[in-house]
Design a protein around this motif. Structure first.
Motif, PDB file in Angstrom:
ATOM      1  N   PRO A  52       0.825  -1.209   0.000  1.00 47.62           N
ATOM      2  CA  PRO A  52       0.000   0.000   0.000  1.00 47.62           C
ATOM      3  C   PRO A  52       0.864   1.267   0.000  1.00 47.62           C
ATOM      4  CG  PRO A  52       0.206  -0.819   2.225  1.00 47.62           C
ATOM      5  CD  PRO A  52       0.924  -1.810   1.336  1.00 47.62           C
ATOM      6  N   THR A  53       0.261   2.360  -0.356  1.00 47.90           N
ATOM      7  CA  THR A  53       0.903   3.662  -0.225  1.00 47.90           C
ATOM      8  C   THR A  53       0.428   4.252   1.096  1.00 47.90           C
ATOM      9  OG1 THR A  53       0.916   3.956  -2.608  1.00 47.90           O
ATOM     10  CG2 THR A  53       1.167   5.940  -1.260  1.00 47.90           C
ATOM     11  N   LEU A  54       1.352   4.452   2.019  1.00 49.97           N
ATOM     12  CA  LEU A  54       1.040   4.991   3.339  1.00 49.97           C
ATOM     13  C   LEU A  54       1.775   6.310   3.499  1.00 49.97           C
ATOM     14  CD1 LEU A  54       1.619   1.650   5.259  1.00 49.97           C
ATOM     15  CD2 LEU A  54      -0.606   2.659   4.708  1.00 49.97           C
ATOM     16  N   CYS A  55       1.196   7.224   4.285  1.00 44.30           N
ATOM     17  CA  CYS A  55       1.849   8.513   4.475  1.00 44.30           C
ATOM     18  C   CYS A  55       1.723   8.984   5.921  1.00 44.30           C
ATOM     19  CB  CYS A  55       1.275   9.549   3.512  1.00 44.30           C
ATOM     20  SG  CYS A  55      -0.478   9.818   3.698  1.00 44.30           S
ATOM     21  N   ALA A  56       2.692   9.795   6.316  1.00 49.83           N
ATOM     22  CA  ALA A  56       2.711  10.395   7.646  1.00 49.83           C
ATOM     23  C   ALA A  56       3.513  11.682   7.569  1.00 49.83           C
ATOM     24  CB  ALA A  56       3.337   9.447   8.660  1.00 49.83           C
ATOM     25  N   LYS A  57       3.173  12.640   8.437  1.00 48.20           N
ATOM     26  CA  LYS A  57       3.897  13.911   8.462  1.00 48.20           C
ATOM     27  C   LYS A  57       5.034  13.900   9.471  1.00 48.20           C
ATOM     28  CE  LYS A  57       0.085  16.612   6.739  1.00 48.20           C
ATOM     29  NZ  LYS A  57      -0.903  17.619   6.982  1.00 48.20           N
ATOM     30  N   GLY A  58       4.851  13.285  10.628  1.00 46.40           N
ATOM     31  CA  GLY A  58       5.871  13.273  11.664  1.00 46.40           C
ATOM     32  C   GLY A  58       6.568  11.937  11.795  1.00 46.40           C
ATOM     33  N   SER A  59       5.811  10.876  11.707  1.00 43.93           N
ATOM     34  CA  SER A  59       6.352   9.526  11.837  1.00 43.93           C
ATOM     35  C   SER A  59       7.069   9.100  10.563  1.00 43.93           C
ATOM     36  CB  SER A  59       5.215   8.529  12.096  1.00 43.93           C
ATOM     37  OG  SER A  59       4.545   8.811  13.288  1.00 43.93           O
ATOM     38  N   GLN A  60       8.030   8.228  10.735  1.00 43.66           N
ATOM     39  CA  GLN A  60       8.633   7.570   9.578  1.00 43.66           C
ATOM     40  C   GLN A  60       7.890   6.262   9.335  1.00 43.66           C
ATOM     41  OE1 GLN A  60      12.874   6.990   9.527  1.00 43.66           O
ATOM     42  NE2 GLN A  60      13.190   8.782  10.825  1.00 43.66           N
ATOM     43  N   ILE A  61       7.703   5.918   8.083  1.00 48.31           N
ATOM     44  CA  ILE A  61       7.100   4.637   7.722  1.00 48.31           C
ATOM     45  C   ILE A  61       8.168   3.850   6.972  1.00 48.31           C
ATOM     46  CG2 ILE A  61       5.285   3.456   6.449  1.00 48.31           C
ATOM     47  CD1 ILE A  61       3.612   6.040   6.771  1.00 48.31           C
ATOM     48  N   ILE A  62       8.546   2.718   7.537  1.00 49.98           N
ATOM     49  CA  ILE A  62       9.579   1.878   6.944  1.00 49.98           C
ATOM     50  C   ILE A  62       8.932   0.561   6.537  1.00 49.98           C
ATOM     51  CG2 ILE A  62      11.756   0.656   7.344  1.00 49.98           C
ATOM     52  CD1 ILE A  62      10.946   3.584   9.534  1.00 49.98           C
ATOM     53  N   MET A  63       8.935   0.279   5.259  1.00 49.11           N
ATOM     54  CA  MET A  63       8.350  -0.964   4.750  1.00 49.11           C
ATOM     55  C   MET A  63       9.429  -2.043   4.706  1.00 49.11           C
ATOM     56  SD  MET A  63       5.180  -0.104   4.121  1.00 49.11           S
ATOM     57  CE  MET A  63       4.477  -1.367   3.077  1.00 49.11           C
ATOM     58  N   ILE A  64       9.066  -3.273   5.054  1.00 49.03           N
ATOM     59  CA  ILE A  64       9.977  -4.403   4.905  1.00 49.03           C
ATOM     60  C   ILE A  64      10.130  -4.666   3.416  1.00 49.03           C
ATOM     61  CG2 ILE A  64      10.310  -6.878   5.352  1.00 49.03           C
ATOM     62  CD1 ILE A  64      10.629  -5.068   7.833  1.00 49.03           C
ATOM     63  N   GLU A  65      11.364  -4.668   2.942  1.00 48.93           N
ATOM     64  CA  GLU A  65      11.631  -4.707   1.508  1.00 48.93           C
ATOM     65  C   GLU A  65      11.328  -6.052   0.848  1.00 48.93           C
ATOM     66  OE1 GLU A  65      15.678  -3.483   1.429  1.00 48.93           O
ATOM     67  OE2 GLU A  65      15.179  -1.467   2.142  1.00 48.93           O
ATOM     68  N   ASN A  66      11.583  -7.142   1.515  1.00 44.84           N
ATOM     69  CA  ASN A  66      11.330  -8.472   0.948  1.00 44.84           C
ATOM     70  C   ASN A  66      10.323  -9.202   1.828  1.00 44.84           C
ATOM     71  OD1 ASN A  66      13.224  -8.318  -1.238  1.00 44.84           O
ATOM     72  ND2 ASN A  66      14.824  -8.435   0.317  1.00 44.84           N
ATOM     73  N   PRO A  67       9.039  -8.864   1.695  1.00 51.72           N
ATOM     74  CA  PRO A  67       8.038  -9.450   2.582  1.00 51.72           C
ATOM     75  C   PRO A  67       7.856 -10.948   2.350  1.00 51.72           C
ATOM     76  CG  PRO A  67       6.974  -8.210   0.840  1.00 51.72           C
ATOM     77  CD  PRO A  67       8.446  -7.976   0.698  1.00 51.72           C
ATOM     78  N   LEU A  68       7.321 -11.597   3.358  1.00 51.42           N
ATOM     79  CA  LEU A  68       7.047 -13.036   3.307  1.00 51.42           C
ATOM     80  C   LEU A  68       5.584 -13.290   2.978  1.00 51.42           C
ATOM     81  CD1 LEU A  68       8.729 -14.020   6.699  1.00 51.42           C
ATOM     82  CD2 LEU A  68       9.752 -14.145   4.426  1.00 51.42           C
ATOM     83  N   ARG A  69       5.306 -14.507   2.538  1.00 52.00           N
ATOM     84  CA  ARG A  69       3.925 -14.997   2.469  1.00 52.00           C
ATOM     85  C   ARG A  69       3.627 -15.552   3.859  1.00 52.00           C
ATOM     86  NH1 ARG A  69       1.500 -15.648  -2.596  1.00 52.00           N
ATOM     87  NH2 ARG A  69      -0.152 -17.008  -1.896  1.00 52.00           N
ATOM     88  N   VAL A  70       2.693 -14.952   4.548  1.00 55.26           N
ATOM     89  CA  VAL A  70       2.421 -15.327   5.933  1.00 55.26           C
ATOM     90  C   VAL A  70       1.097 -16.079   6.017  1.00 55.26           C
ATOM     91  CG1 VAL A  70       2.123 -14.461   8.280  1.00 55.26           C
ATOM     92  CG2 VAL A  70       3.681 -13.290   6.705  1.00 55.26           C
ATOM     93  N   GLN A  71       1.125 -17.183   6.766  1.00 55.98           N
ATOM     94  CA  GLN A  71      -0.095 -17.958   6.994  1.00 55.98           C
ATOM     95  C   GLN A  71      -0.319 -18.076   8.490  1.00 55.98           C
ATOM     96  OE1 GLN A  71       0.476 -21.643   4.906  1.00 55.98           O
ATOM     97  NE2 GLN A  71       0.020 -20.723   2.935  1.00 55.98           N
TER      98      GLN A  71
END
Length: 127
Positions: A52-71
């Motif tokens: 997704p595209t997420l946004c914040a003005k004060g917080s940092q948003i760090i996405m995990i670059e190589n996500p897993l398939r989670v069950q």
């Protein structure tokens, strides 16, 4: 006892549900609610879904670059938590606390109450 001032908190978010993988509305609402230069968000978004595209003005948003398939109910849940913790440890900023929640969880407390809770009741444990 010496009083302790909260420096930095991270909310690590992950999504693993089957029905809501393409909808980040609750996660964005959580980011908006806790948006602060003292609270950052590390996000693992299941590999099954587009990031997704997420946004914040004060917080940092760090996405995990190589996500897993989670069950649900498998070791993949533990592996994603390990990925999140490792990512938190490898960034330049140091955090006092890490809080794990699902992207479908909407916290029911205010940012002020959260700070107060950590100021008065917890000693830093994560480094």
């Amino acid at each position: 006892m010496e009083s302790y001032k909260l420096k930095n908190l991270v909310w690590s978010n992950y999504i693993e549900t089957r029905n809501n993988g393409n909808n980040a509305d609750i996660l964005q609402a959580t980011i908006n609610h806790f948006n602060s230069d003292k609270i950052d968000f590390f996000v693992h978004w299941d590999k099954k879904w587009a990031q997704p595209t997420l946004c914040a003005k004060g917080s940092q948003i760090i996405m995990i670059e190589n996500p897993l398939r989670v069950q649900w109910g498998t070791d993949s849940q533990i592996r994603l938590e390990e990925l999140l913790f490792e990512k938190v440890r490898t960034v330049d900023k140091k955090y006092d606390y890490v809080h794990l929640i699902s992207a479908n969880d909407l916290p029911l407390m205010t940012k002020g109450l959260l700070y107060k809770l950590f100021y008065k009741q917890f000693i830093p444990r994560f480094c």
